[in-house]
Structures are given as structure tokens and as C-alpha cells.
Design an enzyme around this catalytic site. Structure first.
Site, PDB file in Angstrom:
ATOM      1  N   LYS A   1      41.269  23.353  37.709  1.00 41.16           N
ATOM      2  CA  LYS A   1      40.735  24.586  38.311  1.00 41.16           C
ATOM      3  C   LYS A   1      39.259  24.378  38.524  1.00 41.16           C
ATOM      4  O   LYS A   1      38.625  23.552  37.846  1.00 41.16           O
ATOM      5  CB  LYS A   1      40.954  25.780  37.377  1.00 41.16           C
TER       6      LYS A   1
HETATM    7  P1  NAD Z   1      41.273  37.661  46.539  1.00 42.60           P
HETATM    8  O1  NAD Z   1      39.848  37.390  46.335  1.00 42.60           O
HETATM    9  O2  NAD Z   1      41.871  37.417  47.885  1.00 42.60           O
HETATM   10  O3  NAD Z   1      41.614  39.178  46.134  1.00 42.60           O
HETATM   11  C1  NAD Z   1      41.257  39.740  44.911  1.00 42.60           C
HETATM   12  C2  NAD Z   1      41.476  41.243  45.029  1.00 42.60           C
HETATM   13  O4  NAD Z   1      41.301  41.832  43.753  1.00 42.60           O
HETATM   14  C3  NAD Z   1      40.501  41.928  45.972  1.00 42.60           C
HETATM   15  O5  NAD Z   1      41.199  42.935  46.691  1.00 42.60           O
HETATM   16  C4  NAD Z   1      39.515  42.589  45.015  1.00 42.60           C
HETATM   17  O6  NAD Z   1      38.904  43.732  45.590  1.00 42.60           O
HETATM   18  C5  NAD Z   1      40.441  42.953  43.883  1.00 42.60           C
HETATM   19  N1  NAD Z   1      39.804  43.200  42.607  1.00 42.60           N
HETATM   20  C6  NAD Z   1      38.875  42.460  41.954  1.00 42.60           C
HETATM   21  N2  NAD Z   1      38.519  43.056  40.789  1.00 42.60           N
HETATM   22  C7  NAD Z   1      39.268  44.175  40.709  1.00 42.60           C
HETATM   23  C8  NAD Z   1      39.383  45.211  39.759  1.00 42.60           C
HETATM   24  N3  NAD Z   1      38.656  45.212  38.641  1.00 42.60           N
HETATM   25  N4  NAD Z   1      40.258  46.236  39.998  1.00 42.60           N
HETATM   26  C9  NAD Z   1      41.007  46.241  41.115  1.00 42.60           C
HETATM   27  N5  NAD Z   1      40.941  45.288  42.058  1.00 42.60           N
HETATM   28  C10 NAD Z   1      40.086  44.277  41.864  1.00 42.60           C
HETATM   29  O7  NAD Z   1      42.053  36.810  45.422  1.00 42.60           O
HETATM   30  P2  NAD Z   1      43.562  36.321  45.428  1.00 42.60           P
HETATM   31  O8  NAD Z   1      43.617  34.964  46.024  1.00 42.60           O
HETATM   32  O9  NAD Z   1      44.433  37.408  45.936  1.00 42.60           O
HETATM   33  O10 NAD Z   1      43.793  36.104  43.851  1.00 42.60           O
HETATM   34  C11 NAD Z   1      44.048  37.206  42.993  1.00 42.60           C
HETATM   35  C12 NAD Z   1      44.585  36.686  41.671  1.00 42.60           C
HETATM   36  O11 NAD Z   1      45.760  35.908  41.905  1.00 42.60           O
HETATM   37  C13 NAD Z   1      43.642  35.768  40.912  1.00 42.60           C
HETATM   38  O12 NAD Z   1      43.839  35.960  39.518  1.00 42.60           O
HETATM   39  C14 NAD Z   1      44.111  34.378  41.278  1.00 42.60           C
HETATM   40  O13 NAD Z   1      43.783  33.413  40.302  1.00 42.60           O
HETATM   41  C15 NAD Z   1      45.620  34.620  41.335  1.00 42.60           C
HETATM   42  N6  NAD Z   1      46.350  33.652  42.142  1.00 42.60           N
HETATM   43  C16 NAD Z   1      46.036  33.445  43.445  1.00 42.60           C
HETATM   44  C17 NAD Z   1      46.778  32.525  44.187  1.00 42.60           C
HETATM   45  C18 NAD Z   1      46.522  32.317  45.652  1.00 42.60           C
HETATM   46  O14 NAD Z   1      47.351  31.610  46.289  1.00 42.60           O
HETATM   47  N7  NAD Z   1      45.505  32.893  46.261  1.00 42.60           N
HETATM   48  C19 NAD Z   1      47.818  31.797  43.569  1.00 42.60           C
HETATM   49  C20 NAD Z   1      48.112  32.052  42.225  1.00 42.60           C
HETATM   50  C21 NAD Z   1      47.370  32.977  41.529  1.00 42.60           C
END
Ligand code: NAD
Length: 453
Positions: free
Chosen positions: A137
């Protein structure tokens, strides 16, 4: 889909409904489980699984620590703040099963403890869903959403210049995570290409125009919905009577909301950093997405029939619903809010969203949790397909990739579920960790890693 009858007596139903009545009022306190840091959370789950597997202490020490941790300075001239020095990290946890693999996170709170934890999670995740990768990561402690592309691009290029030596299409392959997207991956690929020649397989989650894969952007969300379908059968839930709340409306949250609504579920709550909204009749995720794309705030969204209201952010977690999907950042479900969760099923879209104390509370309350290491693996599965296509200079179509994703996710769920039932694991999380750790240790053993002769 099942008949809709309550199947809480099935094997996985019993995981969700232990021999206590739900929401026990006078539950014994969770002694010895203080709220922990990100790394301590993952370490806690690892140690619990390692205890059950009977792994010796010296071998645990090898697996507990990362293979390599890189920290670099990333100086950049910001539009209105002069030169700022950000910190960039890449932690490579374990590569016994294949090249290191994991996302790059851009967020002001990124730190070494968090990146370490997320790298270890990737090791277990790639093993649980059986793709030939290890775990890594990375990230930069920059406030991505407040920065312009003209600032993010030099940050990204400067970061790649400094860590390129430990990356490579057969060494370590980054992908998007919170705060990064296909555009950031394009800059990473281009910068790496300047040093080593054009290398599409160096990153996944890149734009289609540069060798990205169809179905990658939606993959994590689609995978979460496959998990819903599998668990719904076990719990006797039907889409038309399933109400869903989603925390976070970025890549993972928005795609999950869209696909689960297409299935017939009702989206009753959504939140992002601006706050939370609620609708009894359902929020249309496409219309909400359009509102946000036009520059609107989530909390200003009033719904197609003016049926949506703003609620306090913390109320999202305790909405009256069947399914709760944390899809924002880590630590969202903790000791102070876990007891208020009314959903029967929690599907962890975010990484590390549930602290160990909260995990115990949910279990005592009869809530079935599909853990991050299984639930959100759709992204890394389709990343694997993207990498395979790049290495072979071929391309598969979207339907083919979505079919492969479904097969892989369902197989992983069934394996974890069977392992939980046969091994009498306390939770799907424990079963998943046991399965993943076992596979990593076997690969280490046959390679002769970590003191194995
Ligand atoms: P992103 O940046 O596209 O979206 C994150 C979202 O969370 C945004 O809408 C933001 O406004 C919101 N957010 C942040 N803090 C918040 C809070 N305190 N309360 C409510 N909403 C909040 O990120 P993403 O790629 O969607 O990733 C989100 C999660 O999923 C992360 O933990 C990431 O590690 C995990 N993840 C992502 C992927 C991927 O393919 N992108 C794969 C596996 C896991």
C-alpha cells in the site's frame, strides 16, 4: 434469490445470530480491547487467527512485519501556499504469492501506521480471493480534494521518481485508492515509462485509453453487491425489502449504491464529507451522482420528488435499514456507535472500517459482517485481469470481465463461509484471515522464505 423466509438457522445465519438474543442490553464489557490504531486493528485480527492456526511466535514475527517500508519527501509548489513538503509512503508487506500489489491513497491523514496496516490487509485479501499477488500500500499525506490537477500531477510524478526503484510490473503494481483515480494512475504510468520505457502493466486502474480495463472502475462496488447477493440468500433477505445505507459516495460508495439499487434494493441513506442524507422512499444514486457532478453538495440534494432530508452524519450509521455499507475511511464503526447499528448485515467497502471492539459488539448483536478482506476485493480482482491483459497485449470485453469477477467473488465467499462453518470460526472475518494466512504461509514454506528451510 431465496424465498424471503428468515433463514437465521442456517450455518451462516448462526454466525450472524449467536446464542444470545440480539442487542443484549446488559452485555459484559469487552475487556482488553481498547480502541486501536489502524495497524493494531489489523494486527489484532492477525493474532487472533494465528492463535487459532497455532502459528509459532518466530514465524508470526516474520509475517507481522513488512518486507520493506519506503518513506520519501515530496516537495511541490502549491498555487497559494509556496513550496510544501508532503510525505510519500510505499509499504511492501509480503510477496510470497506474487508481486506486491495495492492502492495509493492521497489524504491529509495518511501516515506510516495506516499504510502499514493497509499493506498487510492487501496480503490477506489477495490470498483470500486467490489472485497471484502479494500485499502493498502507499500514499501521500496531501489533501487531494482541495488540490488542483496542476498540483496533483507534479506531486504524483515527484513521488514516482523517488519510489520507481522498488516498483515494477513483476515487483510492485500500484492502483487507485481513496483520493486517487484513473488520471493519477495515468501520470504514474507515464512517469515510470520515462525511466523504464512504456510499461502499461506498472499500474492498474488506469484510463482505458492507456490500457486500462473495462469494468475496473466499477469493480469494487460490483463485488460488494455480489457479497450482498450471497449473504442475502443466507439471511433470507430479498432486494425488494432490503433498505441500504452507504457511508461515502466516492468510487466505491457510488458504484455500490448504483448497482445495488439496480438490483431492486432501496437506498435510504448516503453520506460524504459534507454530511448525510436520508429518504424513506429511496435515493436515486444516478440523480445524486449528476447533482454532485454539477458541483452540488450532497447535503443540498433533495431527491427527485423532494423526498430527501439532511440528517446528522453520525445518524447514517444507525439508520433503520437491513444493510449498512461503510465505504469511506477506516475506523468508521467503533465502540461509541457500534451498538446503535440496526442493520442485519454490514458489508465492508472501506478498508479497516471496524475496530476490534466494534467487531465484538456487532457479533454480540447478531449482525453479520462481511469483512473488507473479502468484501472489497473486487477492485484487486479486476486489477489482476487488467494486469493479465497488459502483459499479454490483449483485451477482454466488459461482460467477460464482469462474469469472471462474479465467479471469483462468489467462490471466495463460499470458501470463507465453508471454512467458517467447518472450523467453527467466530466470524467470517476470522475464517477469511485463517484462509488467507494459511495460503501465504504455504507459499512462504515452498519458497523457503522467512526461516523456512
Ligand atoms: P474516494 O476518495 O473515491 O471516496 C471516498 C468517499 O468517502 C468520498 O465520497 C468522501 O467524501 C467520503 N468520506 C470521507 N470521509 C468521510 C466521512 N468521515 N464520512 C462520510 N464520508 C466520508 O475513495 P474510494 O476509492 O471510494 O475508497 C473508499 C474506501 O474503499 C477506502 O477505505 C479504500 O481503501 C477502500 N477501497 C477502495 C477500492 C477502490 O477500488 N477504489 C478498493 C478496495 C477498497
Amino acid at each position: 434469490m431465496s424465498s424471503g423466509q428468515d433463514q437465521s438457522n442456517t450455518a451462516v445465519g448462526r454466525l450472524a445470530h449467536p446464542d444470545k438474543s440480539p442487542r443484549v442490553a446488559n452485555r459484559a464489557p469487552h475487556v482488553g480491547l481498547a480502541e486501536t490504531s489502524s495497524f493494531d486493528t489489523v494486527a489484532h485480527y492477525f493474532e487472533a487467527a494465528a492463535d487459532r492456526l497455532g502459528i509459532e511466535e518466530d514465524l508470526r514475527a516474520v509475517v507481522r512485519t513488512a518486507y520493506r517500508e519506503v518513506q520519501v519527501q515530496v516537495p511541490v509548489r502549491l498555487r497559494d501556499a509556496g513550496i510544501h513538503v508532503f510525505s510519500g509512503y510505499r509499504v511492501q508487506h509480503n510477496n510470497a504469492r506474487g508481486p506486491f500489489k495495492g492502492g495509493m491513497r492521497y489524504h491529509e491523514r495518511v501516515n506510516l501506521d495506516e499504510v502499514r496496516a493497509l499493506a498487510a490487509l492487501m496480503t490477506w485479501k489477495t490470498a483470500i480471493v486467490d489472485v497471484p499477488f502479494g500485499g502493498a500500500k502507499g500514499g501521500i499525506n496531501c489533501p487531494a480534494r482541495d488540490l488542483e490537477p496542476a498540483e496533483l500531477q507534479p506531486i504524483t510524478r515527484g513521488f514516482v521518481d523517488k519510489i520507481a526503484g522498488v516498483l515494477g510490473p513483476t515487483r510492485d503494481i500500484p492502483a487507485p485508492d481513496a483520493g486517487t483515480d484513473a488520471q493519477v494512475m495515468a501520470w504514474m504510468m507515464d512517469e515510470y515509462g520515462k525511466l523504464h520505457g512504456d510499461t502499461p502493466a506498472i499500474v492498474t486502474g488506469k484510463p482505458i485509453a492507456l490500457g486500462g480495463s473495462p469494468a475496473r472502475e466499477s469493480a469494487t462496488g460490483r463485488g460488494l453487491v455480489h457479497m450482498y447477493c450471497e449473504a442475502a440468500r443466507d439471511l433470507g433477505l430479498r432486494p425488494e425489502s432490503t433498505r441500504v445505507a452507504v457511508q461515502g459516495f466516492g468510487n466505491v460508495g457510488a458504484w455500490t449504491a448504483r448497482i445495488i439499487a439496480q438490483l431492486g434494493c432501496t437506498l435510504v441513506g448516503v453520506s460524504d464529507t459534507s454530511g448525510a442524507i436520508h429518504s424513506k422512499v429511496g435515493i436515486d444514486p444516478q440523480s445524486l451522482r449528476a447533482h454532485l457532478t454539477e458541483g452540488g453538495k450532497l447535503t443540498d440534494y433533495r431527491g427527485v420528488g423532494n423526498n430527501t432530508e439532511e440528517i446528522p452524519s453520525e445518524d447514517l450509521m444507525s439508520l433503520d435499514c437491513e444493510v449498512l455499507i461503510p465505504a469511506a475511511l477506516g475506523g468508521a464503526i467503533h465502540a461509541a456507535n457500534a451498538d446503535a447499528i440496526r442493520a442485519r448485515l454490514v458489508i465492508e467497502g472501506a478498508n479497516n472500517p471496524t475496530t476490534p471492539v466494534a467487531d465484538e459488539i456487532l457479533r454480540d448483536n447478531g449482525v453479520l459482517v462481511i469483512p473488507d478482506v473479502l468484501a472489497n476485493a473486487g477492485g484487486v480482482i479486476v486489477s489482476y485481469y487488467e494486469w493479465v491483459q497488459n502483459l499479454q497485449h490483449i483485451s477482454w470485453d466488459e461482460r467477460e470481465i464482469n462474469d469472471k469477477l462474479r465467479t471469483k467473488m462468489v467462490q471466495a465467499y463460499q470458501e470463507v463461509r465453508a471454512h467458517a462453518v467447518q472450523g467453527q470460526a467466530r466470524s467470517l472475518r476470522m475464517a477469511a484471515y485463517e484462509l488467507g494466512i494459511g495460503r501465504v504461509l504455504e507459499a512462504m514454506r515452498v519458497r523457503g522464505y522467512g526461516g523456512y528451510a
